[in-house]
Design a protein around this motif. Structure first.
Motif, mmCIF file in Angstrom:
data_model
loop_
_atom_site.group_PDB
_atom_site.id
_atom_site.type_symbol
_atom_site.label_atom_id
_atom_site.label_comp_id
_atom_site.label_asym_id
_atom_site.label_seq_id
_atom_site.Cartn_x
_atom_site.Cartn_y
_atom_site.Cartn_z
ATOM 1 N N PRO A 86 0.802 -1.232 0.000
ATOM 2 C CA PRO A 86 0.000 0.000 0.000
ATOM 3 C C PRO A 86 0.836 1.284 0.000
ATOM 4 O O PRO A 86 0.455 2.262 -0.654
ATOM 5 N N GLY A 87 1.969 1.304 0.684
ATOM 6 C CA GLY A 87 2.823 2.499 0.702
ATOM 7 C C GLY A 87 3.380 2.796 -0.673
ATOM 8 O O GLY A 87 3.309 3.928 -1.175
ATOM 9 N N GLY A 88 3.940 1.777 -1.307
ATOM 10 C CA GLY A 88 4.530 1.937 -2.633
ATOM 11 C C GLY A 88 3.483 2.298 -3.680
ATOM 12 O O GLY A 88 3.721 3.155 -4.550
ATOM 13 N N LEU A 89 2.309 1.662 -3.583
ATOM 14 C CA LEU A 89 1.245 1.930 -4.568
ATOM 15 C C LEU A 89 0.741 3.363 -4.456
ATOM 16 O O LEU A 89 0.552 4.056 -5.457
ATOM 17 N N GLN A 90 0.516 3.814 -3.220
ATOM 18 C CA GLN A 90 0.016 5.182 -3.049
ATOM 19 C C GLN A 90 1.056 6.194 -3.517
ATOM 20 O O GLN A 90 0.719 7.202 -4.144
ATOM 21 N N ALA A 91 2.319 5.903 -3.256
ATOM 22 C CA ALA A 91 3.398 6.777 -3.742
ATOM 23 C C ALA A 91 3.390 6.812 -5.259
ATOM 24 O O ALA A 91 3.504 7.880 -5.879
ATOM 25 N N ALA A 92 3.201 5.649 -5.886
ATOM 26 C CA ALA A 92 3.189 5.567 -7.348
ATOM 27 C C ALA A 92 2.019 6.355 -7.922
ATOM 28 O O ALA A 92 2.167 7.083 -8.914
ATOM 29 N N ILE A 93 0.852 6.228 -7.296
ATOM 30 C CA ILE A 93 -0.341 6.934 -7.782
ATOM 31 C C ILE A 93 -0.119 8.448 -7.729
ATOM 32 O O ILE A 93 -0.393 9.167 -8.693
ATOM 33 N N HIS A 94 0.404 8.927 -6.602
ATOM 34 C CA HIS A 94 0.607 10.379 -6.462
ATOM 35 C C HIS A 94 1.702 10.899 -7.384
ATOM 36 O O HIS A 94 1.563 11.965 -7.979
ATOM 37 N N SER A 95 2.798 10.147 -7.514
ATOM 38 C CA SER A 95 3.889 10.600 -8.389
ATOM 39 C C SER A 95 3.447 10.585 -9.846
ATOM 40 O O SER A 95 3.639 11.564 -10.575
ATOM 41 N N ALA A 96 2.853 9.456 -10.255
ATOM 42 C CA ALA A 96 2.508 9.299 -11.676
ATOM 43 C C ALA A 96 1.400 10.271 -12.073
ATOM 44 O O ALA A 96 1.392 10.786 -13.200
ATOM 45 N N SER A 97 0.477 10.555 -11.148
ATOM 46 C CA SER A 97 -0.606 11.476 -11.496
ATOM 47 C C SER A 97 -0.083 12.908 -11.631
ATOM 48 O O SER A 97 -0.722 13.762 -12.220
ATOM 49 N N LYS A 98 1.109 13.155 -11.074
ATOM 50 C CA LYS A 98 1.738 14.469 -11.255
ATOM 51 C C LYS A 98 2.715 14.437 -12.426
ATOM 52 O O LYS A 98 3.637 15.255 -12.512
ATOM 53 N N LYS A 99 2.545 13.456 -13.284
ATOM 54 C CA LYS A 99 3.313 13.337 -14.537
ATOM 55 C C LYS A 99 4.778 12.969 -14.345
ATOM 56 O O LYS A 99 5.604 13.159 -15.242
ATOM 57 N N ALA A 100 5.106 12.452 -13.174
ATOM 58 C CA ALA A 100 6.472 11.939 -13.011
ATOM 59 C C ALA A 100 6.569 10.598 -13.734
ATOM 60 O O ALA A 100 5.579 9.884 -13.872
ATOM 61 N N LYS A 101 7.776 10.273 -14.190
ATOM 62 C CA LYS A 101 8.009 8.979 -14.816
ATOM 63 C C LYS A 101 8.349 7.990 -13.692
ATOM 64 O O LYS A 101 9.359 8.150 -12.999
ATOM 65 N N VAL A 102 7.461 6.994 -13.506
ATOM 66 C CA VAL A 102 7.517 6.167 -12.298
ATOM 67 C C VAL A 102 7.718 4.689 -12.629
ATOM 68 O O VAL A 102 7.092 4.168 -13.552
ATOM 69 N N ILE A 103 8.569 4.032 -11.868
ATOM 70 C CA ILE A 103 8.696 2.576 -11.978
ATOM 71 C C ILE A 103 8.618 1.958 -10.575
ATOM 72 O O ILE A 103 9.169 2.504 -9.622
ATOM 73 N N VAL A 104 7.878 0.846 -10.494
ATOM 74 C CA VAL A 104 7.673 0.173 -9.213
ATOM 75 C C VAL A 104 8.227 -1.251 -9.304
ATOM 76 O O VAL A 104 7.886 -1.985 -10.226
ATOM 77 N N PHE A 105 9.078 -1.618 -8.348
ATOM 78 C CA PHE A 105 9.649 -2.968 -8.313
ATOM 79 C C PHE A 105 9.058 -3.757 -7.164
ATOM 80 O O PHE A 105 8.792 -3.206 -6.103
ATOM 81 N N GLY A 106 8.904 -5.058 -7.371
ATOM 82 C CA GLY A 106 8.486 -5.911 -6.265
ATOM 83 C C GLY A 106 7.409 -6.882 -6.665
ATOM 84 O O GLY A 106 6.831 -6.777 -7.752
ATOM 85 N N LYS A 107 7.179 -7.833 -5.770
ATOM 86 C CA LYS A 107 6.210 -8.893 -6.029
ATOM 87 C C LYS A 107 5.059 -8.768 -5.035
ATOM 88 O O LYS A 107 5.302 -8.783 -3.824
ATOM 89 N N PRO A 108 3.817 -8.668 -5.537
ATOM 90 C CA PRO A 108 2.676 -8.450 -4.647
ATOM 91 C C PRO A 108 2.579 -9.484 -3.523
ATOM 92 O O PRO A 108 2.251 -9.136 -2.392
ATOM 93 N N ARG A 109 2.914 -10.752 -3.822
ATOM 94 C CA ARG A 109 2.745 -11.766 -2.773
ATOM 95 C C ARG A 109 3.705 -11.560 -1.593
ATOM 96 O O ARG A 109 3.537 -12.158 -0.536
ATOM 97 N N ASN A 110 4.739 -10.715 -1.764
ATOM 98 C CA ASN A 110 5.634 -10.427 -0.645
ATOM 99 C C ASN A 110 5.119 -9.313 0.254
ATOM 100 O O ASN A 110 5.707 -9.034 1.291
ATOM 101 N N SER A 111 4.018 -8.684 -0.147
ATOM 102 C CA SER A 111 3.443 -7.661 0.727
ATOM 103 C C SER A 111 2.701 -8.360 1.861
ATOM 104 O O SER A 111 2.015 -9.359 1.641
#
Lengths: 303, 108
Positions: free
Chosen positions: A15-40
């Motif tokens: 949830p922390g990484g996803l919310q960060a991605a949503i806010h960054s990407a919606s402000k037109k930043a170029k965003v990449i997210v690494f990781g595997k959902p099952r490890n959350s």
């Protein structure tokens, strides 16, 4: 400038990484997210106390929905673990388990906390006497010796491959490997002796590690065992960048109210900054980190 | 008190640690080791608090192979407390401040 320079890179897709991605990407930043959902830690959880989600939904559904939201703003997702981080010339370089490198102006650490200990007989007594939790730190002490690595994921697999340059024999003990195809091929082509479908039952030794007893009844004669569960965590990825940890536990990354760490461009959000272990806290910190990292990246791009 | 954490190596280990007139806590570390970096500020804090009574030192195992062999070090960070040239106790890993402080207090 590298060809594919990102504004915001995020390690962890909880949830922390996803919310960060949503806010960054919606402000037109170029965003990449690494990781595997099952490890959350959210993956297997049910949500009952998160605001405005009155109807119970599963953690898995929530993670999938968050990813779709972030993707709708053009955030890129890569289901791979990061195995090494570097910070040079105001840019962060991230190395994936498949051997790819990505570069970003900012980095948000949101990979949560995971348990490191195996919790088997002999483990605590033999720490530093053959039991190790860090291949990168301790491989050098096992030159010419026989060692085992235990774990199912990228940290154990890359650790075993690294140890081949030092040790005489390297065993990898795992239940079932959960790694990318590229890493799997690299492992298959290496001299690592993979022992699958089992786990460590006991670590045996009088003063130093002498043997590892497996659940399948087999015994391995080794001088050391490296416990490398899951993906690499904060101590490996953040400490190397110089991030400050809380002195009381040396487990959590210190941040201010902007989620900034002591390293410019490096942010942390979610469980990795400490308790409480709540979605609401992770999401709140992720939001702040995403906004702040985007601002920082934009300023850096102009300078 | 404010002396800072002393850097020791194979050459200075005997004079600075084993023959020190105070107990000494040595942090065996290396620059590539993440947990070692995490614990370094804790050593600094403890030095500021207890530096009058105890020598706080660090030994880079990369440059000093003898000391780690002598004390059978196989994981870093390892923190060893010396008194009168002998090992009193040791801790392996990036442990919480309270635990390291407990080790320091054994020498007071």
């Amino acid at each position: 400038m590298p060809k594919d320079l990102y504004d915001v890179a995020i390690i962890g897709c909880g949830p922390g990484g996803l919310q960060a991605a949503i806010h960054s990407a919606s402000k037109k930043a170029k965003v990449i997210v690494f990781g595997k959902p099952r490890n959350s830690s959210l993956y297997k959880a049910h949500i009952a106390n998160f605001c405005c989600s009155e109807k119970l939904i599963s953690g898995k559904e929530m993670l999938e929905a968050g990813r779709k939201q972030a993707e709708s703003f053009d955030a890129v997702f890569l289901e791979e673990d990061i195995i090494e981080t570097k910070n040079e010339n105001k840019l962060f370089s991230l190395f994936t388990e498949s051997g790819e490198t990505f570069t970003s102006r900012t980095l948000i650490l949101s990979m949560g906390v995971a348990r490191k200990k195996l919790r088997v007989k002999g483990e605590n007594r033999l720490v530093g006497r053959g039991v190790s939790y860090c291949v990168d730190c301790d491989a050098n002490f096992y030159r010419g010796l026989d060692v085992a690595v235990v774990g199912n994921e990228s940290a154990a697999t890359t650790g075993a491959i690294t140890l081949l340059s030092y040790a005489r024999t390297v065993y990898l003990i795992c239940r079932k490997l959960m790694i990318t195809d590229t890493l799997y091929k690299q492992l298959r082509n290496s001299q690592v002796k993979v022992i699958q479908d089992t786990w460590v039952k006991e670590i045996i030794g009088t003063n130093d590690v002498e043997e590892v007893l497996l659940k399948n009844g087999e015994t391995l004669k080794v001088n050391g065992i490296f416990v490398e569960l899951g993906a690499k965590g904060a101590l490996e990825l953040a400490a190397n960048l110089g991030a400050m940890f809380d002195a009381e536990t040396i487990s959590f990354i210190e941040t201010n109210r902007k989620q900034e760490t002591n390293i410019p461009g490096l942010y942390a959000a979610g469980d990795i900054t400490g308790q409480p272990w709540q979605i609401a806290k992770a999401v709140g910190e992720g939001c702040v980190a995403g906004i702040e990292a985007t601002e920082y990246a934009k300023k850096l791009a102009k300078s | 008190m404010g002396q800072g954490v002393l850097d020791v190596d194979d050459n200075s280990f005997e004079s600075e640690i084993l023959k020190a007139d105070k107990p000494a806590l040595v942090d065996f570390w290396a620059p590539w080791c993440g947990p070692c970096k995490a614990i370094a500020p804790v050593m600094k804090e403890l030095e500021e608090a207890y530096g009058d009574s105890i020598v706080f030192a660090r030994c880079n195992v990369d440059n000093s192979p003898n000391a780690p062999t002598q004390y059978s070090i196989r994981a870093i960070p390892t923190l060893i407390l010396f008194q009168d040239g002998k090992v009193v106790d040791q801790i392996v890993g990036a442990v919480p401040k309270s635990q390291l402080e407990g080790l320091v207090k054994k020498a007071l």
